[in-house]
Design an enzyme around this catalytic site. Structure first.
Site, PDB file in Angstrom:
ATOM      1  N   LYS A 105       0.829  -1.203   0.000  1.00 42.64           N
ATOM      2  CA  LYS A 105       0.000   0.000   0.000  1.00 42.64           C
ATOM      3  C   LYS A 105       0.869   1.262   0.000  1.00 42.64           C
ATOM      4  O   LYS A 105       0.681   2.163  -0.812  1.00 42.64           O
ATOM      5  CB  LYS A 105      -0.943  -0.023   1.208  1.00 42.64           C
ATOM      6  CG  LYS A 105      -1.858   1.171   1.296  1.00 42.64           C
ATOM      7  CD  LYS A 105      -1.325   2.169   2.269  1.00 42.64           C
ATOM      8  CE  LYS A 105      -2.111   3.481   2.197  1.00 42.64           C
ATOM      9  NZ  LYS A 105      -1.549   4.474   3.105  1.00 42.64           N
ATOM     10  N   ASP A 123      -6.056   0.156   0.291  1.00 40.71           N
ATOM     11  CA  ASP A 123      -6.054   0.404   1.734  1.00 40.71           C
ATOM     12  C   ASP A 123      -7.378  -0.085   2.310  1.00 40.71           C
ATOM     13  O   ASP A 123      -8.164  -0.737   1.639  1.00 40.71           O
ATOM     14  CB  ASP A 123      -5.846   1.893   2.010  1.00 40.71           C
ATOM     15  CG  ASP A 123      -7.082   2.693   1.652  1.00 40.71           C
ATOM     16  OD1 ASP A 123      -7.819   2.262   0.746  1.00 40.71           O
ATOM     17  OD2 ASP A 123      -7.336   3.716   2.287  1.00 40.71           O
TER      18      ASP A 123
END
Length: 211
Positions: A105, A123
């Site tokens: 991420k 996310d």
DNA sequence: ATCCCGAGGG
DNA sequence: CCCTCTGGAT
């Protein structure tokens, strides 16, 4: 609809964005932006932060939470940059994720916003919304990335991530999503007798800003 | 209480 | 897969 969705972390270089993104875990971007000016003034480069006193760094980033773990990450990551990447932040996913404290991420945020390399940022928001919108059935971030990548052109991945996350933060909350005021409710497979076609919501998201 | 653009360790 | 790390705003 998606007014000016963009990275809300303040940075002037890939190094600063990398640090800011690591600090952003479980904290608001506003809070990260309140500590990074002093941090970057004291430690402008990877070489500087690599030899920093952990106690001082902990003090500077304390308000962002998880400050011991984050200090370990950003000093360790700076040492790795100095030792293995000539002090520069690498522009490749495979290199970025070898850095301590940097997962997929964080790597995609840096690629998308500092290197102009398209990246899907899966996310907590993207994970949740992509299932509500029928883009995937999976809860596994890697599988979600694969499924969503097949629905959108690569060049849209970064802005798409910003828009999905923006929407998740303002309307499509984890606990009590604000469907009553959600501008996408009528196109949402998870709202009422909404469409089951995942491309319905996808098309609307692709329309981009209109307000 | 609950939430905030996670990652590493057990 | 679950646990932990952490503080501040709402």
């Amino acid at each position: 609809m998606f007014p000016d969705a963009h990275c809300e972390l303040d940075f002037t270089s890939p190094f600063e964005l990398l640090i800011a993104t690591v600090l952003s875990a479980q904290t608001t971007d506003v809070r990260v932006n309140s500590v990074t000016p002093a941090l970057f003034a004291a430690y402008p480069s990877a070489a500087d932060l690599a030899s920093a006193d952990p106690a001082h760094v902990e003090e500077l980033i304390q308000p962002t939470g998880f400050f011991r773990a984050k200090t370990k990450s950003i000093i360790g990551l700076s040492q790795a940059l100095a030792e293995r990447f000539g002090g520069e932040v690498p522009g490749k996913l495979d290199d970025l994720v070898t850095l301590p404290g940097v997962g997929r991420k964080t790597a995609n945020v840096v690629l998308g916003n500092a290197f102009d390399v398209p990246g899907l940022t899966i996310d907590t928001h993207f994970n949740r919304l992509s299932r509500r919108w029928g883009w995937t059935q999976s809860t596994d971030p890697d599988q979600i990335e694969t499924d969503v990548a097949a629905l959108f052109p690569k060049k849209e991945w970064t802005i798409l991530s910003h828009r999905v996350i923006w929407h998740g933060r303002r309307y499509c909350h984890a606990r009590r999503p604000a469907c009553g005021v959600c501008p996408l409710a009528q196109l949402c497979p998870s709202f009422g007798e909404g469409p089951t076609d995942p491309t319905a919501a996808a098309k609307l998201v692709r329309d981009g800003p209109r307000s």
